[in-house]
Design a protein around this motif. Structure first.
Motif, PDB file in Angstrom:
ATOM      1  N   ALA A  18       4.410  12.632 -10.120  1.00 27.86           N
ATOM      2  CA  ALA A  18       4.550  13.724 -11.071  1.00 27.86           C
ATOM      3  C   ALA A  18       5.262  14.888 -10.392  1.00 27.86           C
ATOM      4  CB  ALA A  18       3.172  14.155 -11.573  1.00 27.86           C
ATOM      5  N   PRO A  19       5.724  15.878 -11.144  1.00 27.81           N
ATOM      6  CA  PRO A  19       6.438  17.000 -10.534  1.00 27.81           C
ATOM      7  C   PRO A  19       5.647  17.724  -9.456  1.00 27.81           C
ATOM      8  CG  PRO A  19       6.787  17.002 -12.902  1.00 27.81           C
ATOM      9  CD  PRO A  19       5.764  15.949 -12.624  1.00 27.81           C
ATOM     10  N   GLU A  20       4.322  17.735  -9.566  1.00 28.17           N
ATOM     11  CA  GLU A  20       3.511  18.441  -8.572  1.00 28.17           C
ATOM     12  C   GLU A  20       3.141  17.585  -7.365  1.00 28.17           C
ATOM     13  OE1 GLU A  20       0.521  16.607 -11.491  1.00 28.17           O
ATOM     14  OE2 GLU A  20       2.532  17.480 -11.556  1.00 28.17           O
ATOM     15  N   THR A  21       3.508  16.311  -7.374  1.00 28.73           N
ATOM     16  CA  THR A  21       3.133  15.397  -6.295  1.00 28.73           C
ATOM     17  C   THR A  21       3.934  15.653  -5.035  1.00 28.73           C
ATOM     18  OG1 THR A  21       2.656  13.686  -7.954  1.00 28.73           O
ATOM     19  CG2 THR A  21       2.849  12.980  -5.663  1.00 28.73           C
ATOM     20  N   LEU A  22       3.260  15.701  -3.900  1.00 28.06           N
ATOM     21  CA  LEU A  22       3.932  15.794  -2.602  1.00 28.06           C
ATOM     22  C   LEU A  22       4.145  14.388  -2.059  1.00 28.06           C
ATOM     23  CD1 LEU A  22       2.680  18.677  -3.032  1.00 28.06           C
ATOM     24  CD2 LEU A  22       2.570  18.841  -0.545  1.00 28.06           C
ATOM     25  N   HIS A  23       5.365  14.095  -1.644  1.00 25.74           N
ATOM     26  CA  HIS A  23       5.762  12.752  -1.226  1.00 25.74           C
ATOM     27  C   HIS A  23       6.207  12.788   0.228  1.00 25.74           C
ATOM     28  CE1 HIS A  23       7.989   8.916  -1.142  1.00 25.74           C
ATOM     29  NE2 HIS A  23       7.528   8.633  -2.363  1.00 25.74           N
ATOM     30  N   LEU A  24       5.830  11.769   0.985  1.00 27.14           N
ATOM     31  CA  LEU A  24       6.237  11.657   2.381  1.00 27.14           C
ATOM     32  C   LEU A  24       7.748  11.523   2.481  1.00 27.14           C
ATOM     33  CD1 LEU A  24       5.358  11.281   5.379  1.00 27.14           C
ATOM     34  CD2 LEU A  24       5.261   8.825   4.916  1.00 27.14           C
ATOM     35  N   THR A  65       7.368  18.258  -2.698  1.00 22.12           N
ATOM     36  CA  THR A  65       7.668  17.776  -4.044  1.00 22.12           C
ATOM     37  C   THR A  65       9.156  17.461  -4.175  1.00 22.12           C
ATOM     38  OG1 THR A  65       8.155  19.970  -4.945  1.00 22.12           O
ATOM     39  CG2 THR A  65       5.853  19.254  -4.996  1.00 22.12           C
ATOM     40  N   LEU A  66       9.485  16.733  -5.219  1.00 26.49           N
ATOM     41  CA  LEU A  66      10.883  16.377  -5.482  1.00 26.49           C
ATOM     42  C   LEU A  66      11.755  17.628  -5.622  1.00 26.49           C
ATOM     43  CD1 LEU A  66      13.027  14.184  -6.262  1.00 26.49           C
ATOM     44  CD2 LEU A  66      12.320  14.558  -8.647  1.00 26.49           C
ATOM     45  N   ARG A  67      11.310  18.582  -6.417  1.00 24.37           N
ATOM     46  CA  ARG A  67      12.134  19.772  -6.647  1.00 24.37           C
ATOM     47  C   ARG A  67      12.248  20.641  -5.393  1.00 24.37           C
ATOM     48  NH1 ARG A  67      12.466  22.390 -12.581  1.00 24.37           N
ATOM     49  NH2 ARG A  67      13.002  20.493 -13.731  1.00 24.37           N
ATOM     50  N   ASP A  68      11.216  20.662  -4.561  1.00 26.08           N
ATOM     51  CA  ASP A  68      11.330  21.444  -3.330  1.00 26.08           C
ATOM     52  C   ASP A  68      12.280  20.779  -2.337  1.00 26.08           C
ATOM     53  OD1 ASP A  68       9.806  23.554  -4.179  1.00 26.08           O
ATOM     54  OD2 ASP A  68       7.940  22.853  -3.267  1.00 26.08           O
ATOM     55  N   PHE A 108       0.802  -1.220   0.000  1.00 22.60           N
ATOM     56  CA  PHE A 108       0.000   0.000   0.000  1.00 22.60           C
ATOM     57  C   PHE A 108       0.836   1.273   0.000  1.00 22.60           C
ATOM     58  CE2 PHE A 108      -2.862  -3.255   1.672  1.00 22.60           C
ATOM     59  CZ  PHE A 108      -3.945  -3.087   0.812  1.00 22.60           C
ATOM     60  N   ASN A 109       2.072   1.209   0.558  1.00 25.08           N
ATOM     61  CA  ASN A 109       2.881   2.433   0.588  1.00 25.08           C
ATOM     62  C   ASN A 109       3.244   2.926  -0.806  1.00 25.08           C
ATOM     63  OD1 ASN A 109       4.752   0.393   0.067  1.00 25.08           O
ATOM     64  ND2 ASN A 109       6.294   1.173   1.489  1.00 25.08           N
ATOM     65  N   ARG A 110       3.149   2.067  -1.804  1.00 30.99           N
ATOM     66  CA  ARG A 110       3.428   2.503  -3.173  1.00 30.99           C
ATOM     67  C   ARG A 110       2.447   3.597  -3.602  1.00 30.99           C
ATOM     68  NH1 ARG A 110       6.889   0.371  -7.425  1.00 30.99           N
ATOM     69  NH2 ARG A 110       7.967   2.146  -6.502  1.00 30.99           N
ATOM     70  N   TRP A 111       1.262   3.612  -2.977  1.00 32.85           N
ATOM     71  CA  TRP A 111       0.267   4.658  -3.271  1.00 32.85           C
ATOM     72  C   TRP A 111       0.214   5.713  -2.172  1.00 32.85           C
ATOM     73  CZ3 TRP A 111      -4.224   6.535  -0.978  1.00 32.85           C
ATOM     74  CH2 TRP A 111      -5.033   7.335  -1.785  1.00 32.85           C
ATOM     75  N   THR A 112       0.253   5.281  -0.914  1.00 29.29           N
ATOM     76  CA  THR A 112      -0.020   6.215   0.174  1.00 29.29           C
ATOM     77  C   THR A 112       1.066   7.258   0.387  1.00 29.29           C
ATOM     78  OG1 THR A 112       0.879   4.582   1.739  1.00 29.29           O
ATOM     79  CG2 THR A 112      -1.513   4.655   1.461  1.00 29.29           C
ATOM     80  N   PHE A 113       2.330   6.945   0.089  1.00 29.13           N
ATOM     81  CA  PHE A 113       3.383   7.934   0.322  1.00 29.13           C
ATOM     82  C   PHE A 113       3.217   9.161  -0.571  1.00 29.13           C
ATOM     83  CE2 PHE A 113       7.048   5.443   2.518  1.00 29.13           C
ATOM     84  CZ  PHE A 113       6.146   4.935   3.437  1.00 29.13           C
ATOM     85  N   GLN A 114       2.393   9.037  -1.606  1.00 33.28           N
ATOM     86  CA  GLN A 114       2.071  10.186  -2.442  1.00 33.28           C
ATOM     87  C   GLN A 114       0.686  10.748  -2.127  1.00 33.28           C
ATOM     88  OE1 GLN A 114       2.947   9.619  -6.706  1.00 33.28           O
ATOM     89  NE2 GLN A 114       4.118   7.786  -6.158  1.00 33.28           N
ATOM     90  N   ASN A 115       0.029  10.175  -1.139  1.00 34.02           N
ATOM     91  CA  ASN A 115      -1.355  10.561  -0.819  1.00 34.02           C
ATOM     92  C   ASN A 115      -1.618  10.516   0.680  1.00 34.02           C
ATOM     93  OD1 ASN A 115      -2.850  10.553  -3.676  1.00 34.02           O
ATOM     94  ND2 ASN A 115      -1.477   8.791  -3.640  1.00 34.02           N
ATOM     95  N   VAL A 116      -0.650  10.925   1.474  1.00 33.06           N
ATOM     96  CA  VAL A 116      -0.750  10.794   2.927  1.00 33.06           C
ATOM     97  C   VAL A 116      -1.953  11.527   3.488  1.00 33.06           C
ATOM     98  CG1 VAL A 116       0.388  11.379   5.105  1.00 33.06           C
ATOM     99  CG2 VAL A 116       1.708  10.358   3.252  1.00 33.06           C
ATOM    100  N   ARG A 117      -2.248  12.710   2.957  1.00 31.39           N
ATOM    101  CA  ARG A 117      -3.316  13.498   3.561  1.00 31.39           C
ATOM    102  C   ARG A 117      -4.699  12.934   3.272  1.00 31.39           C
ATOM    103  NH1 ARG A 117      -1.970  19.248   1.316  1.00 31.39           N
ATOM    104  NH2 ARG A 117      -2.471  19.580   3.492  1.00 31.39           N
ATOM    105  N   SER A 118      -4.791  11.878   2.483  1.00 28.21           N
ATOM    106  CA  SER A 118      -6.084  11.210   2.300  1.00 28.21           C
ATOM    107  C   SER A 118      -6.412  10.290   3.468  1.00 28.21           C
ATOM    108  CB  SER A 118      -6.081  10.403   0.990  1.00 28.21           C
ATOM    109  OG  SER A 118      -5.188   9.310   1.067  1.00 28.21           O
TER     110      SER A 118
END
Length: 410
Positions: free
Chosen positions: A121-127, A292-295, A42-52
């Motif tokens: 994606a570039p706009e994705t926030l990751h844990l 995000t990755l760039r931040d 599940f972490n393959r999805w949740t680390f990009q969607n933690v606030r859900s």
């Protein structure tokens, strides 16, 4: 098979291929829960969607333009290196095999390589997991330089409530280096461990039975002192939450607001970041930061450029220099198994104490790696199938080394 004749590792399936959160609605067995969200698959999805799944608080980026990241793309995808097991692999294949979600390399302040995988994606926030600790370490240096907090004062003098627990007479400086004498069991899998208690308190795990959910700071106040402060380094996540409490109390602002004011806006972040929070609204300073990755790369650039961003001294240069000069004498196994010439300083790992190569690291494969001498930066976001995989850590360092060497020869 590789050119050594050894069988190559299988490429892990993406969250979409696994069917996680696919469909309208997704089937129940493909929906993550508090029991399993940070575990495979599940972490393959949740680390990009933690606030859900978990309550969060924004770290405001401000209204100004994002800082410009110059680009000079290089063809590094086919660069090969030898893994620990003796097989040879290209960078592109390694990123897939090592459960990569995103990867970025900068050389001489320019992005030379950038990859997004597993639906990111570039706009994705990751844990970031424990990369969050390094964010707090930078904030502490800024507030100390402004006289907001004294890193050599006993913690109970900043947060009087701490007088009732083991942190009463520890100093911020000792806790920033994880050298307090307080007991904290950093065991991610053991029921009832202090780490499990923090996971429950922070909302990362379900409550046990009918027991009330404690807050992060209630867990802190339950921890006893078991040895003198200032001894050997021992990795304990809770130390970051203690420092964050002291910074908030001294400054009179929340951690999210402090990071926004002193770091996120000055570096010209492109997107708001966020922390997960407990039921009292306390940010999980030790691992709940998402960006995000760039931040993340913009944070790493602070380390390369002596604490400067946009021509402004954001973090004191002396604080950055101090991070790069840890004490190897207090740094031993199991930490030296991965970092044999390493150290730990102000919530940053030092890979090589002689060369000042530093990194922010988080479980499941999060990494910001900075080598100021080579003007080299790498950021890797991942969703490993286990909290800690030493061989993957060492292979990631091998990949970084071969990329840096290739760039230095160009």
């Amino acid at each position: 098979m590789s050119n050594t004749g050894k069988v190559e590792a299988a490429v892990p399936k993406t969250a979409r291929q696994l069917g996680i959160m696919q469909g309208f609605p997704p089937p129940p067995e493909k929906r993550p829960t508090l029991e399993n969200w940070d575990l495979p698959p599940f972490n393959r999805w949740t680390f990009q969607n933690v606030r859900s799944l978990i309550p969060t608080v924004d770290v405001f980026r401000g209204f100004g333009p994002a800082s410009t990241l110059d680009e000079a793309p290089q063809d590094l995808a086919g660069v090969q290196f030898d893994r620990e097991n003796g097989t040879s692999v290209t960078i592109d294949r390694f990123l897939n095999e090592s459960y990569g979600d995103a990867f970025l390399v900068m050389h001489k302040n320019r992005i030379v390589f950038e990859r997004y995988l597993n639906g990111m994606a570039p706009e994705t926030l990751h844990l970031s997991q424990s990369v969050a600790k390094s964010v707090v370490g930078l904030l502490a240096g800024i507030l100390a330089s402004e006289g907001v907090v004294d890193i050599h004062a006993p913690l109970a003098g900043i947060v009087p409530e701490l007088a009732q627990c083991g942190y009463a007479y520890a100093t911020l400086d000792q806790v920033l280096d994880m050298r307090s004498g307080v007991r904290f069991t950093e065991d991610y899998n053991m029921p009832g461990s202090d780490m499990t208690r923090i996971d429950i308190a922070s909302g990362w795990r379900p409550k046990i039975g009918g027991a009330p959910r404690p807050t992060i700071r209630e867990v802190i106040l339950s921890l006893p002192k078991i040895r003198p402060h200032g001894g050997v380094f021992e990795y304990r996540s809770i130390e970051t939450d203690v420092v964050a409490w002291a910074l908030e109390r001294a400054a009179g602002k929340s951690l999210a607001d402090l990071v926004s004011q002193y770091l996120w806006q000055p570096i010209g972040a492109d997107r708001d970041a966020y922390f997960t929070v407990d039921e009292a609204g306390t940010a999980l300073a030790d691992g709940g930061f998402n960006a995000t990755l760039r931040d993340y790369a913009r944070l790493g650039l602070l380390m390369l450029n002596g604490g400067k961003a946009g021509g402004r001294q954001v973090v004191p240069a002396a604080w950055i220099d101090g991070i790069r000069t840890g004490n190897r004498d207090v740094f031993g196994p199991p930490y030296s198994d991965v970092l044999p010439n390493g150290a730990y300083r102000r919530f940053w790992w030092i890979r090589d104490a002689d060369k000042g190569q530093i990194c922010a690291r988080g479980v499941f494969g999060q990494l910001i790696y900075a080598d100021p001498e080579s003007e080299f930066l790498a950021v890797k976001l991942s969703t490993w199938p286990d909290y800690i995989i030493p061989s993957l850590t060492r292979d990631t360092f091998r990949a970084i080394d071969v990329i840096r060497n290739a760039l230095n020869e160009m």
